[in-house]
Design an enzyme around this catalytic site. Structure first.
Site, PDB file in Angstrom:
ATOM      1  N   GLY A   1       0.887  -1.122  -0.014  1.00  0.00           N
ATOM      2  CA  GLY A   1      -0.030  -0.146   0.100  1.00  0.00           C
ATOM      3  C   GLY A   1       0.731   1.200  -0.082  1.00  0.00           C
ATOM      4  O   GLY A   1       1.813   1.321  -0.847  1.00  0.00           O
ATOM      5  N   CYS A   2       0.440   2.269   0.885  1.00  0.00           N
ATOM      6  CA  CYS A   2       1.011   3.648   0.819  1.00  0.00           C
ATOM      7  C   CYS A   2       2.397   3.320   1.309  1.00  0.00           C
ATOM      8  O   CYS A   2       3.581   4.332   0.885  1.00  0.00           O
ATOM      9  CB  CYS A   2       0.504   4.453   1.810  1.00  0.00           C
ATOM     10  SG  CYS A   2      -1.342   4.995   1.404  1.00  0.00           S
ATOM     11  N   GLY A   3       3.060   2.296   1.955  1.00  0.00           N
ATOM     12  CA  GLY A   3       4.141   2.217   2.558  1.00  0.00           C
ATOM     13  C   GLY A   3       5.372   1.427   1.416  1.00  0.00           C
ATOM     14  O   GLY A   3       6.568   1.565   1.710  1.00  0.00           O
ATOM     15  N   GLY A   4       4.504   1.270   0.273  1.00  0.00           N
ATOM     16  CA  GLY A   4       5.275   0.335  -0.911  1.00  0.00           C
ATOM     17  C   GLY A   4       6.583   1.153  -1.580  1.00  0.00           C
ATOM     18  O   GLY A   4       7.576   0.709  -1.975  1.00  0.00           O
TER      19      GLY A   4
ATOM     20  N   MET B   1       3.737   5.238   5.703  1.00  0.00           N
ATOM     21  CA  MET B   1       3.087   4.211   6.665  1.00  0.00           C
ATOM     22  C   MET B   1       2.090   3.678   5.919  1.00  0.00           C
ATOM     23  O   MET B   1       1.438   4.285   4.917  1.00  0.00           O
ATOM     24  CB  MET B   1       2.555   4.955   7.782  1.00  0.00           C
ATOM     25  CG  MET B   1       3.274   5.712   8.604  1.00  0.00           C
ATOM     26  SD  MET B   1       2.703   6.245  10.317  1.00  0.00           S
ATOM     27  CE  MET B   1       3.153   4.754  11.178  1.00  0.00           C
TER      28      MET B   1
END
Length: 351
Positions: free
Chosen positions: A138-141, A336
């Site tokens: 997700g956004c942490g990728g 995160m």
């Protein structure tokens, strides 16, 4: 240490004003979502001005199947990835056959063979490239992908690592999902594609942005904070209103501990390359870290002009730093994502 040789991003053809998206969302949700009038202000509170979309706004008003949306994802992901990679290759002053490794990061579409294989085939890259498709961060990728790309280049100083991130969040919108999460998601998420070239230390070139260290943390018992719920109709978005609270409770301690391990503290960070999850998330970072001045100005600018492009967004922020300038000193990349998790990469940056 490895260094980031180039970063490229895609400005998609459909730049949609947030107010236009707001009115369409009201029309789509009004009949079946009683809270629409109470929550419609969420579009204004994001501080997003324009959003990056791969399709015209009219595309999202028509019901379609998961198969149709995923087919669109595959074609769009391949086409725009090739464009971003070609730009990145030129900036890095390399030949496409120099690439030794490819990492492909995405959480918004499914492909087997994975999209990295499609890219190698389409561009006729070296068929012996080491491949690493990464799904589900997700956004942490984007930050996690950067850490892994540099780990490969650190292990092999001759490596030329290509990192590609594609998130076509708009194609996951479920037309008939009238949940609060889907409504709030429709106010934030957008589409983006970015590519980066990371070179091992044996390569010549301007080593302005060098890798220094990285950190990854998964928080126990927080699996429900963010993610997908996979349905027959596709990807149903899940995220909690507790994300800003999570940041306030954990991020300062986590950053301090990470930097302490490198003999640094927060005052040593001159460039904050953060993923903009949304206005409330950025406000939580500001409150938690207590750094003077508008240290997230470039991050806010990307959010204002593009929206939340999940993993890709932080790479747009990095591109902005590299093209518009940065302060000599350390840079901290942070995002995160689902898990709930945090990802950090520490950079040494010198003009």
């Amino acid at each position: 240490m490895p260094f980031i040789a180039s970063v490229s991003k895609i400005d998609l053809p459909h730049k949609i004003a947030q107010q236009e998206a707001k009115e369409q969302a009201r029309a789509m949700f009004a009949e079946n979502f009683p809270q629409v009038d109470r929550l419609i202000h969420a579009f204004d509170n994001t501080e997003i001005v324009t959003r990056n979309f791969c399709e015209p706004l009219s595309y999202y008003t028509v019901s379609n199947t998961f198969e149709q949306r995923n087919d669109e994802y595959l074609q769009m992901a391949l086409n725009w990835s090739v464009k971003a990679i070609e730009d990145c290759i030129v900036q890095a002053n390399i030949d496409k056959l120099d690439i030794t490794d490819i990492l492909f990061v995405s959480t918004t579409g499914l492909a087997t063979p994975s999209v990295d294989a499609l890219i190698i085939n389409e561009m006729r890259l070296n068929p012996h490239i080491n491949r690493m498709p990464i799904f589900g961060l997700g956004c942490g990728g984007g930050v996690s992908g950067m850490a892994k790309a540099n780990a490969l280049a650190k292990a092999n100083p001759d490596a030329v690592v290509l990192l590609v991130a594609v998130e076509l969040c708009s194609l996951t919108l479920l037309r008939n999902d009238y949940s609060k999460s889907n409504f709030i998601g429709s106010s934030l998420f957008s589409d983006g594609i970015a590519a980066c070239i990371v070179k091992g230390d044996n390569h010549a070139g301007e080593k302005k942005v060098k890798y220094h260290a990285s950190s990854s943390k998964l928080y126990y018992d927080s699996l429900e904070v963010m993610g997908w719920d996979f349905k027959d109709t596709g990807f149903k978005v899940l995220f909690s209103k507790d994300i800003p609270t999570f940041i306030n409770e954990h991020v300062k301690e986590d950053i301090d501990r990470f930097l302490e391990g490198q003999g640094l503290d927060i005052s040593d960070i001159k460039n904050f390359i953060f993923h903009p999850g949304g206005k409330k998330v950025l406000d939580a970072y500001t409150d938690a870290l207590g750094v003077e001045g508008d240290f997230l100005q470039k991050t806010r600018s990307v959010m204002n002009n593009y929206g939340n492009m999940s993993s890709v967004t932080v790479l747009y922020v990095l591109e902005k730093f590299m093209n518009e300038g940065f302060e000599d000193g350390y840079g901290l990349m942070m995002a995160m994502g689902p898990g709930f998790s945090s990802e950090m990469v520490l950079l040494k940056m010198k003009n």
